[in-house]
Enzyme design. Structure first.
Site, PDB file in Angstrom:
ATOM      1  N   TRP A 256       0.834  -1.203   0.000  1.00  0.00           N
ATOM      2  CA  TRP A 256       0.000   0.000   0.000  1.00  0.00           C
ATOM      3  C   TRP A 256       0.866   1.250   0.000  1.00  0.00           C
ATOM      4  O   TRP A 256       0.393   2.331  -0.320  1.00  0.00           O
ATOM      5  CB  TRP A 256      -0.953  -0.016   1.186  1.00  0.00           C
ATOM      6  N   ASP A 257       2.132   1.093   0.363  1.00  0.00           N
ATOM      7  CA  ASP A 257       3.069   2.216   0.381  1.00  0.00           C
ATOM      8  C   ASP A 257       3.049   2.966  -0.951  1.00  0.00           C
ATOM      9  O   ASP A 257       3.105   4.199  -0.987  1.00  0.00           O
ATOM     10  CB  ASP A 257       4.493   1.718   0.655  1.00  0.00           C
ATOM     11  N   GLU A 386      -0.409  -2.611  12.598  1.00  0.00           N
ATOM     12  CA  GLU A 386      -0.208  -4.062  12.575  1.00  0.00           C
ATOM     13  C   GLU A 386       0.103  -4.662  13.944  1.00  0.00           C
ATOM     14  O   GLU A 386       0.429  -5.849  14.034  1.00  0.00           O
ATOM     15  CB  GLU A 386       0.896  -4.403  11.573  1.00  0.00           C
ATOM     16  N   LYS A 454       1.144   1.297  16.306  1.00  0.00           N
ATOM     17  CA  LYS A 454       2.404   1.177  15.561  1.00  0.00           C
ATOM     18  C   LYS A 454       2.673   2.387  14.684  1.00  0.00           C
ATOM     19  O   LYS A 454       3.789   2.896  14.613  1.00  0.00           O
ATOM     20  CB  LYS A 454       2.373  -0.091  14.701  1.00  0.00           C
ATOM     21  N   GLN A 455       1.637   2.838  13.947  1.00  0.00           N
ATOM     22  CA  GLN A 455       1.859   3.840  12.903  1.00  0.00           C
ATOM     23  C   GLN A 455       0.546   4.552  12.599  1.00  0.00           C
ATOM     24  O   GLN A 455      -0.483   4.262  13.205  1.00  0.00           O
ATOM     25  CB  GLN A 455       2.374   3.168  11.638  1.00  0.00           C
TER      26      GLN A 455
END
Length: 641
Positions: A256-257, A386, A454-455
């Protein structure tokens, strides 16, 4: 060779292609070494060796216009008059072998050495193994500058191609360019042409300026030439083209980056490159069908990790099974492309509609209806965060599903295609988790506020997803997740928090978050690591994409929206920091304490749109613009579609 992979399924990785130009230059006497990277004149890496009597310069570049061609040039210059020759050693680490490709010697071609081979394992059973041909100018052990000469140049070329005909044609082209003295000039011209379509400049902060140039340069280096018509583009991996061997930097796979993090900044400037990303996804439709069928669903399920075929190649099955938000990430890129360019040919002849409709069918077959709350649910998923898996109703996943279904309806109406009623029903009734008491969006059903993250995940609802919410809710989301987000998490995260605070007019908070990104940048060549401690993928293009979006979309407040009359609007709500902060340089003046005044110039018509910080303006247009401070020549940001 970016699309050459070896290994089946979860063992699939970018193949190791040896480089005959892997040469170290040495002089016989003590030298001083300097290294430079010229990003403006043509992506040329230069190693200079300076001694008392001579200077040797080694230049390396991959040709921007001819993507099969790599070049090494050696310049030897005498510093003092002497009757002795100057000798330089060329120490090669090249061997005509690879752990991934079975090479064998081929017949020499026009003085060039030649090897050819195939990878050892196909991506999936019954798939083909890519073929690689390398033809190169032989590199001698030494080069000598005769006593009667003050300087001399040598050029060496390498061609990499998937067929013998292509390799020989590219080698012919390289030799012709060398013979006419056009090899480097044609490369520099191609980069110059590329840079003319985009410019991001700031003054006052050298570190910010270098970071922005580095982001654009490395991202562009991972994309094909704007003249490339070969359709061989293999997507963009988080670690770029130079990484991705077995067990290294995500194996060279596409995530997906590409669609969420790298694509938006490139799409603003380069519609051809944006379309190349979409065409890559179109080329993986068959694999996406196979993935959906294996999961027991209809339509298309794009892989969490993609190589060439579109079949899932993630080494760990749970990600491919549960991180299904990838489907919405892919369709969001298609949606942005249509809004930017209004190019319906991508969706008619280019099969983009098949992607959008196929993903819509997947969502309809994947959701579960619960009569007790009269909502559709996505169960057993992994969100972008994640740290959690097998959760229900990830707010990000459900939102991108909703957007994808709405876009499918919109596109079908534009193309006069029948609209299944299920698309509209699921889009309308899919659950978007919201905590009424705390007025914020829980990351998923059952998320406990304050648990580590996480992000960037829920903060993406405001941008890039554009989920309607009040300023209070936007603030609550930012305040809920910023303190609990892993400080050593992936580099792209902080740019999204910065955009959120800029939306709320909190420029100083945005600046502090954006400054965190600099912990991931390694000098002197602006190389990004995935984590701030230097670990993870390198060179981390995903982080660069997030940083670039914070500038292009955060400080300008630029958004593309659709009104009920199907008109695409560019909305600007610029936010600029003041002069006591590092990012004041976006104003173009280090000594100005006032907020900056920006204006957009539409190149095609010359129309000027003044922008006032904190105030939204709307312009209906197909975008082709420069952004700058009136009266200044700096801070020019071309937005091209």
């Amino acid at each position: 060779m970016g699309g050459v992979y070896n290994g089946e399924g979860g063992r699939c990785h970018r193949a190791d292609v040896p480089c005959p130009l892997a040469v170290k230059v040495e002089l016989e006497e003590p030298v001083q070494h300097t290294y430079s990277l010229d990003t403006h004149k043509g992506s040329i890496f230069i190693h200079t060796l300076s001694s008392a009597s001579a200077t040797a310069t080694q230049s390396l570049y991959s040709h921007r216009h001819y993507p099969n061609l790599m070049v090494m040039e050696i310049l030897l210059e005498r510093q003092v008059t002497s009757q002795e020759p100057v000798t330089v050693k060329l120490v090669s680490s090249f061997t005509p072998q690879s752990k991934d490709i079975r090479f064998e010697a081929g017949p020499d071609y026009r003085g060039g050495s030649h090897i050819q081979g195939q990878t050892t394992a196909a991506e999936y059973p019954g798939g083909s193994c890519p073929t690689v041909h390398l033809i190169w100018t032989p590199v001698p052990v030494t080069l000598m500058l005769p006593p009667e000469h003050s300087q001399a140049r040598w050029g060496f070329i390498l061609v990499a191609a998937s067929s013998l005909d292509s390799a020989e044609a590219s080698f012919d082209e390289g030799l012709n360019l060398m013979a006419t003295g056009s090899l480097r000039p044609s490369h520099e011209k191609a980069w110059q042409e590329l840079w003319l379509q985009s410019k991001v400049e700031v003054t006052g902060s050298e570190s910010l300026c270098k970071a922005l140039i580095g982001c654009m340069f490395y991202l562009l280096s991972a994309f094909p030439s704007i003249h490339d018509t070969s359709s061989s583009f293999g997507g963009v991996s988080p670690g770029g083209l130079s990484n991705g061997g077995e067990g290294q930097d995500y194996w060279g796979h596409v995530f997906w980056d590409q669609d969420i993090w790298m694509y938006p900044g490139i799409a603003l400037f380069y519609p051809k490159l944006a379309r190349a990303v979409l065409e890559y996804r179109v080329g993986t439709i068959d694999g996406a069908k196979d993935n959906a069928q294996k999961q027991g669903y209809k339509g298309l399920k794009f892989p969490w990790e993609s190589a060439v075929s579109g079949r899932e190649v993630c080494p760990e099955d749970i990600y491919g099974q549960q991180e299904i938000h990838i489907n919405g990430d892919v369709t969001l890129a298609f949606q942005h492309y249509l809004y930017l360019t209004e190019d319906l040919s991508m969706f008619r002849e280019g099969l983009g509609s098949e992607v959008i409709y196929g993903v819509a069918d997947y969502w309809v077959s994947r959701v579960t209806w619960k009569p007790e709350d009269q909502k559709y649910h996505l169960l057993g998923v992994m969100p972008p965060d994640e740290y959690y898996y097998n959760v229900n109703d990830s707010v990000y996943t459900n939102t991108v599903a909703k957007l994808g279904l709405q876009f499918a309806v919109e596109l079908a109406e534009l193309l006069q295609h029948s609209v299944p009623k299920e698309w509209q029903a699921v889009a309308e009734y899919i659950k978007i988790p919201f905590d009424e008491e705390h007025q914020y969006h829980p990351e998923y059903d059952g998320y406990i506020k304050g648990h580590p993250v996480k992000q960037a995940d829920t903060v993406l609802l405001g941008y890039p997803l554009g989920l309607p919410m009040s300023p209070e809710v936007r603030r609550n989301d930012l305040e809920a997740y910023e303190p609990v987000t892993d400080p050593h998490g992936p580099a792209m995260t902080w740019g999204m928090f910065a955009i959120g605070w800029l939306e709320l007019g909190e420029a100083e908070k945005a600046q502090l978050l954006l400054e965190k990104c600099f912990n991931n940048i390694q000098g002197p060549f602006q190389v990004w690591s995935e984590s701030s401690d230097g670990s993870g993928a390198v060179n981390f293009l995903t982080g660069m994409g997030g940083f670039l979006q914070a500038v292009l979309f955060g400080y300008t407040g630029f958004r593309l929206v659709l009104n009920p009359g199907n008109k695409h609007f560019g909305v600007f709500s610029p936010q600029c920091v003041r002069s006591d902060t590092k990012l004041h340089t976006l104003e173009g003046s280090a000594g100005n304490t006032k907020p900056c005044n920006l204006q957009v110039v539409l190149k095609a018509s010359g129309t000027k749109i003044p922008l006032t910080p904190g105030k939204a303006q709307v312009q209906t247009c197909s975008l082709n613009m420069q952004l700058f401070r009136p009266g200044r020549k700096r801070l020019q940001t071309g937005v091209h579609s």
